[in-house]
Design a protein around this motif. Structure first.
Motif, PDB file in Angstrom:
ATOM      1  N   ARG A 250      33.956  -4.125  15.178  1.00 26.41           N
ATOM      2  CA  ARG A 250      32.633  -5.052  15.723  1.00 26.41           C
ATOM      3  C   ARG A 250      31.806  -4.262  16.285  1.00 26.41           C
ATOM      4  O   ARG A 250      30.548  -4.178  16.087  1.00 26.41           O
ATOM      5  N   ALA A 251      32.142  -3.281  17.092  1.00 26.44           N
ATOM      6  CA  ALA A 251      31.500  -2.668  18.134  1.00 26.44           C
ATOM      7  C   ALA A 251      30.511  -1.408  17.280  1.00 26.44           C
ATOM      8  O   ALA A 251      29.460  -1.186  17.239  1.00 26.44           O
ATOM      9  N   ALA A 252      31.492  -0.837  16.297  1.00 24.04           N
ATOM     10  CA  ALA A 252      30.729  -0.065  15.376  1.00 24.04           C
ATOM     11  C   ALA A 252      29.626  -0.468  14.477  1.00 24.04           C
ATOM     12  O   ALA A 252      28.989   0.097  14.134  1.00 24.04           O
ATOM     13  N   SER A 253      29.937  -1.609  13.917  1.00 16.49           N
ATOM     14  CA  SER A 253      28.986  -2.279  13.026  1.00 16.49           C
ATOM     15  C   SER A 253      27.705  -2.731  13.972  1.00 16.49           C
ATOM     16  O   SER A 253      26.592  -2.488  13.414  1.00 16.49           O
ATOM     17  N   GLY A 254      28.060  -3.027  15.093  1.00 14.50           N
ATOM     18  CA  GLY A 254      26.744  -3.430  15.998  1.00 14.50           C
ATOM     19  C   GLY A 254      25.924  -2.132  16.306  1.00 14.50           C
ATOM     20  O   GLY A 254      24.756  -2.270  16.000  1.00 14.50           O
ATOM     21  N   VAL A 255      26.577  -1.027  16.641  1.00 21.51           N
ATOM     22  CA  VAL A 255      26.031   0.209  16.854  1.00 21.51           C
ATOM     23  C   VAL A 255      25.100   0.726  15.465  1.00 21.51           C
ATOM     24  O   VAL A 255      24.009   1.125  15.661  1.00 21.51           O
ATOM     25  N   VAL A 256      25.710   0.584  14.366  1.00 25.61           N
ATOM     26  CA  VAL A 256      25.038   1.077  13.100  1.00 25.61           C
ATOM     27  C   VAL A 256      23.705   0.037  12.853  1.00 25.61           C
ATOM     28  O   VAL A 256      22.609   0.709  12.544  1.00 25.61           O
ATOM     29  N   LEU A 257      23.777  -1.228  13.116  1.00 27.40           N
ATOM     30  CA  LEU A 257      22.717  -2.057  12.912  1.00 27.40           C
ATOM     31  C   LEU A 257      21.454  -1.720  14.162  1.00 27.40           C
ATOM     32  O   LEU A 257      20.600  -1.589  13.731  1.00 27.40           O
ATOM     33  N   ILE A 258      22.163  -1.594  15.490  1.00 28.94           N
ATOM     34  CA  ILE A 258      21.155  -1.171  16.400  1.00 28.94           C
ATOM     35  C   ILE A 258      20.320   0.180  16.053  1.00 28.94           C
ATOM     36  O   ILE A 258      19.107   0.308  16.068  1.00 28.94           O
ATOM     37  N   SER A 259      21.138   1.200  15.753  1.00 27.63           N
ATOM     38  CA  SER A 259      20.440   2.595  15.172  1.00 27.63           C
ATOM     39  C   SER A 259      19.428   2.604  14.137  1.00 27.63           C
ATOM     40  O   SER A 259      18.365   3.056  14.011  1.00 27.63           O
ATOM     41  N   GLY A 260      20.062   1.653  13.240  1.00 30.13           N
ATOM     42  CA  GLY A 260      19.279   1.396  11.750  1.00 30.13           C
ATOM     43  C   GLY A 260      17.946   0.818  12.060  1.00 30.13           C
ATOM     44  O   GLY A 260      16.968   0.997  11.710  1.00 30.13           O
ATOM     45  N   GLY A 261      18.017  -0.365  13.096  1.00 28.53           N
ATOM     46  CA  GLY A 261      16.894  -1.196  13.303  1.00 28.53           C
ATOM     47  C   GLY A 261      15.776   0.046  14.022  1.00 28.53           C
ATOM     48  O   GLY A 261      14.560  -0.276  13.862  1.00 28.53           O
ATOM     49  N   LEU A 262      16.469   0.783  15.080  1.00 30.69           N
ATOM     50  CA  LEU A 262      15.415   1.460  15.847  1.00 30.69           C
ATOM     51  C   LEU A 262      14.971   2.548  14.860  1.00 30.69           C
ATOM     52  O   LEU A 262      13.707   2.892  14.858  1.00 30.69           O
ATOM     53  N   ALA A 263      15.493   2.996  14.032  1.00 31.33           N
ATOM     54  CA  ALA A 263      15.098   4.238  12.888  1.00 31.33           C
ATOM     55  C   ALA A 263      13.864   3.527  12.122  1.00 31.33           C
ATOM     56  O   ALA A 263      12.875   4.100  11.833  1.00 31.33           O
ATOM     57  N   ALA A 264      14.257   2.245  11.695  1.00 36.05           N
ATOM     58  CA  ALA A 264      13.125   1.552  10.952  1.00 36.05           C
ATOM     59  C   ALA A 264      11.797   1.423  11.875  1.00 36.05           C
ATOM     60  O   ALA A 264      10.754   1.512  11.276  1.00 36.05           O
ATOM     61  N   LEU A 265      11.885   1.094  13.099  1.00 38.99           N
ATOM     62  CA  LEU A 265      10.811   1.164  14.106  1.00 38.99           C
ATOM     63  C   LEU A 265       9.992   2.534  14.236  1.00 38.99           C
ATOM     64  O   LEU A 265       8.860   2.549  14.403  1.00 38.99           O
ATOM     65  N   GLY A 266      10.919   3.467  13.957  1.00 43.36           N
ATOM     66  CA  GLY A 266      10.186   4.879  13.898  1.00 43.36           C
ATOM     67  C   GLY A 266       9.439   5.212  12.788  1.00 43.36           C
ATOM     68  O   GLY A 266       8.719   6.195  12.731  1.00 43.36           O
ATOM     69  N   TRP A 267      10.013   4.587  11.725  1.00 40.24           N
ATOM     70  CA  TRP A 267       9.146   4.978  10.498  1.00 40.24           C
ATOM     71  C   TRP A 267       8.289   3.576   9.714  1.00 40.24           C
ATOM     72  O   TRP A 267       8.346   3.441   8.536  1.00 40.24           O
ATOM     73  N   LEU A 268       7.852   2.804  10.918  1.00 40.83           N
ATOM     74  CA  LEU A 268       6.897   1.803  10.269  1.00 40.83           C
ATOM     75  C   LEU A 268       5.945   2.264   9.642  1.00 40.83           C
ATOM     76  O   LEU A 268       4.975   3.362   9.637  1.00 40.83           O
ATOM     77  N   PRO A 269       5.588   1.632   8.188  1.00 40.77           N
ATOM     78  CA  PRO A 269       4.604   2.124   7.364  1.00 40.77           C
ATOM     79  C   PRO A 269       3.014   1.907   7.626  1.00 40.77           C
ATOM     80  O   PRO A 269       2.196   2.357   7.350  1.00 40.77           O
ATOM     81  N   HIS A 270       3.046   0.549   8.391  1.00 38.76           N
ATOM     82  CA  HIS A 270       1.671   0.148   9.019  1.00 38.76           C
ATOM     83  C   HIS A 270       1.967  -0.357  10.307  1.00 38.76           C
ATOM     84  O   HIS A 270       2.949  -0.801  10.759  1.00 38.76           O
ATOM     85  N   ALA A 271       0.590  -0.481  11.179  1.00 35.08           N
ATOM     86  CA  ALA A 271       0.589  -1.164  12.473  1.00 35.08           C
ATOM     87  C   ALA A 271       0.413  -2.610  12.096  1.00 35.08           C
ATOM     88  O   ALA A 271       0.151  -3.170  10.975  1.00 35.08           O
ATOM     89  N   GLY A 272       1.274  -3.346  12.941  1.00 40.48           N
ATOM     90  CA  GLY A 272       1.158  -4.978  12.785  1.00 40.48           C
ATOM     91  C   GLY A 272       2.554  -5.524  13.195  1.00 40.48           C
ATOM     92  O   GLY A 272       3.661  -4.926  12.871  1.00 40.48           O
ATOM     93  N   ALA A 273       2.409  -6.647  13.941  1.00 35.45           N
ATOM     94  CA  ALA A 273       3.746  -7.130  14.573  1.00 35.45           C
ATOM     95  C   ALA A 273       4.669  -7.603  13.422  1.00 35.45           C
ATOM     96  O   ALA A 273       5.903  -7.470  13.589  1.00 35.45           O
ATOM     97  N   ALA A 274       4.337  -8.027  12.143  1.00 38.81           N
ATOM     98  CA  ALA A 274       5.383  -8.382  11.020  1.00 38.81           C
ATOM     99  C   ALA A 274       5.910  -7.426  10.829  1.00 38.81           C
ATOM    100  O   ALA A 274       7.297  -7.656  10.333  1.00 38.81           O
ATOM    101  N   TRP A 275       5.752  -6.242  10.842  1.00 41.64           N
ATOM    102  CA  TRP A 275       6.420  -5.077  10.236  1.00 41.64           C
ATOM    103  C   TRP A 275       7.691  -4.709  11.188  1.00 41.64           C
ATOM    104  O   TRP A 275       8.495  -4.410  10.989  1.00 41.64           O
ATOM    105  N   THR A 276       7.530  -5.324  12.380  1.00 40.96           N
ATOM    106  CA  THR A 276       8.461  -5.073  13.532  1.00 40.96           C
ATOM    107  C   THR A 276       9.904  -6.281  13.152  1.00 40.96           C
ATOM    108  O   THR A 276      10.786  -6.070  13.810  1.00 40.96           O
ATOM    109  N   ILE A 277       9.616  -7.493  12.374  1.00 41.58           N
ATOM    110  CA  ILE A 277      10.556  -8.486  12.501  1.00 41.58           C
ATOM    111  C   ILE A 277      11.907  -7.952  11.912  1.00 41.58           C
ATOM    112  O   ILE A 277      12.886  -8.363  12.513  1.00 41.58           O
ATOM    113  N   PRO A 278      12.041  -7.474  10.818  1.00 42.63           N
ATOM    114  CA  PRO A 278      13.195  -6.948  10.406  1.00 42.63           C
ATOM    115  C   PRO A 278      13.941  -5.960  11.164  1.00 42.63           C
ATOM    116  O   PRO A 278      15.202  -5.986  11.296  1.00 42.63           O
TER     117      PRO A 278
END
Length: 441
Positions: A250-278
């Protein structure tokens, strides 16, 4: 749920919300005290540092006299909250936040012991304690933003005081129990993973908010609504986390999700709050899974839960301090570089625009004035308001292009910090995997 259990859970949630509750209020605090962005982070750092340093010593005190430690800690926390609300200077605010952290450590550690008495079992007490902490930490930014917009940032602390004091009613009928058997060693692997995960989460609870308000010009209420996605996902995940039986998985799954979400925020294609939802959904689900599993692992089967809760608390908030220390310099350096790039691109856009040549100098001067004023409030200006001749397509096109350049600069200024946080989170996989078979420490 028993009223005492609810009140003790509330006290834990209120204290741990303070780890991030002022995040959406930071622009208002900046405007009030006129400090630099790097200095402003101390409004968060001082609380988390005080809590991390005091957690273990106060946990030992709570082991002996939990009602006394809880009561004193609650009163001091409430008084420090009021001092924060009326602090005459930023230095006074930082000191009061540090006192809040120390008092909060007393409240949270003693609450774990008292929850054991109120529920009649350590395992259930640990689950309630962990869940209250997750809810508080995740909801903090959203609640703080809404209060800041509707009432002013001072009301975060004014309302906190009576809510904290309300929990004193939970002490009725509880008592100091005999000192338990010698305390065992803390679960090193689980606490190390908690430290790294908490450091990574700083990017989601601090930098994302800075990007929404200072970069993309959302007001605190709108930003507060946007970031409610994360706590709602965390609460949902924590409620159903038991479906993954093995805590380490459970902890490992959570870490992968957290890191994946943070990486997605680092690669946002455009500015805009909607892009931060996923990405927020990923981080929220990961937070609910990882923190519940690691806290459960750190406390499972250990006597003197208040002490081991103190180790867990110290690890989490030391991680927050680590995240702030590591990410703030990266962010401030990238912000300066992005400002220079945006200024060069903006100059080129003005020169290449279709507005009359003689008007270009005046437009450039007005934009520079707006940028200088906005810099003092650490925010990105609304250039389209500066270029007010929108009935002329040439001015409208220039305004849109300049605003796009500034929004892109703000987004890029956070990219490396989000990616660094993602890597920090992934490091937590090492202690999780190495400690998966460890049942003795």
């Amino acid at each position: 749920m028993d009223a005492r259990v609810a009140l003790l859970g509330l006290s834990v949630g209120v204290v741990l919300a303070d780890s991030s509750v002022v995040t959406l209020a930071l622009p208002e605090i900046l405007a009030r005290y006129e400090v630099e962005v790097g200095t402003l982070a101390w409004a968060l750092t001082s609380f988390n540092l005080g809590l991390a340093v005091a957690a273990v010593p106060l946990a030992f005190a709570a082991r002996r006299r939990p009602p006394v430690v809880f009561g004193v800690g609650t009163v001091v926390f409430a008084v420090a909250s009021l001092v924060c609300a009326f602090a005459p200077s930023f230095a006074a605010l930082v000191v009061a936040r540090g006192v809040q952290g120390v008092a909060g450590a007393a409240v949270v550690c003693a609450a774990l012991d008292l929850l054991g008495q109120a529920t009649g079992g350590d395992a259930r007490a640990a689950r309630i304690w962990a869940f209250a902490g997750i809810v508080g930490a995740a909801l903090g930014p959203a609640v703080g933003g809404i209060l800041t917009q509707l009432l002013g940032w001072e009301w975060i602390f004014i309302l906190q005081a009576p809510v904290a004091l309300l929990a004193l009613a939970a002490l009725r009928g509880l008592h100091a129990e005999p000192v338990p058997e010698p305390v065992g060693r803390p679960h090193v692997a689980a606490n190390a993973a908690l430290l790294l995960v908490s450091g990574a989460l700083v990017a989601a609870l601090f930098l994302l908010v800075i990007l929404l308000i200072n970069g993309w010009r959302l007001d605190p209420l709108a930003a507060g609504i946007v970031v409610t996605v994360l706590p709602l996902a965390a609460i949902a995940a924590a409620r159903f986390a038991g479906a993954i039986a093995a805590p380490w998985a459970r902890a490992a799954s959570g870490v992968v999700l957290i890191s994946g979400g943070l990486a997605a925020l680092g690669w946002l294609p455009h500015a805009g709050a909607a892009w931060t939802i996923p990405p927020q959904l990923m981080i929220g689900f990961g937070l609910g899974l990882a923190l519940s599993a690691l806290t459960e692992r750190a406390l499972a089967g250990r006597s003197a839960q208040a002490v081991h809760g103190g180790w867990t608390l110290a690890a989490r908030h030391a991680g927050v301090v680590l995240g702030l220390v590591l990410l703030t310099p990266i962010f401030t350096a990238d912000l300066e570089r992005s400002e220079e790039d945006a200024l060069a691109a903006g100059t080129s856009a003005v020169l290449d625009s279709r507005i009359p040549p003689l008007a270009k100098v005046g437009v450039a001067r007005d934009i520079l004035v707006a940028v200088d004023e906005a810099e003092q409030e650490a925010r990105i200006p609304d250039v389209q308001e500066v270029i007010d001749r929108r009935d002329d397509p040439a001015y409208a096109d220039l305004g849109a292009e300049l605003q796009d350049q500034l929004d892109r600069a703000a987004t890029n200024a956070c990219s490396r910090s989000f990616l660094a946080a993602a890597l920090l989170g992934l490091l937590a996989l090492f202690p999780i995997v190495l400690g998966r078979r460890d049942v003795s420490v």
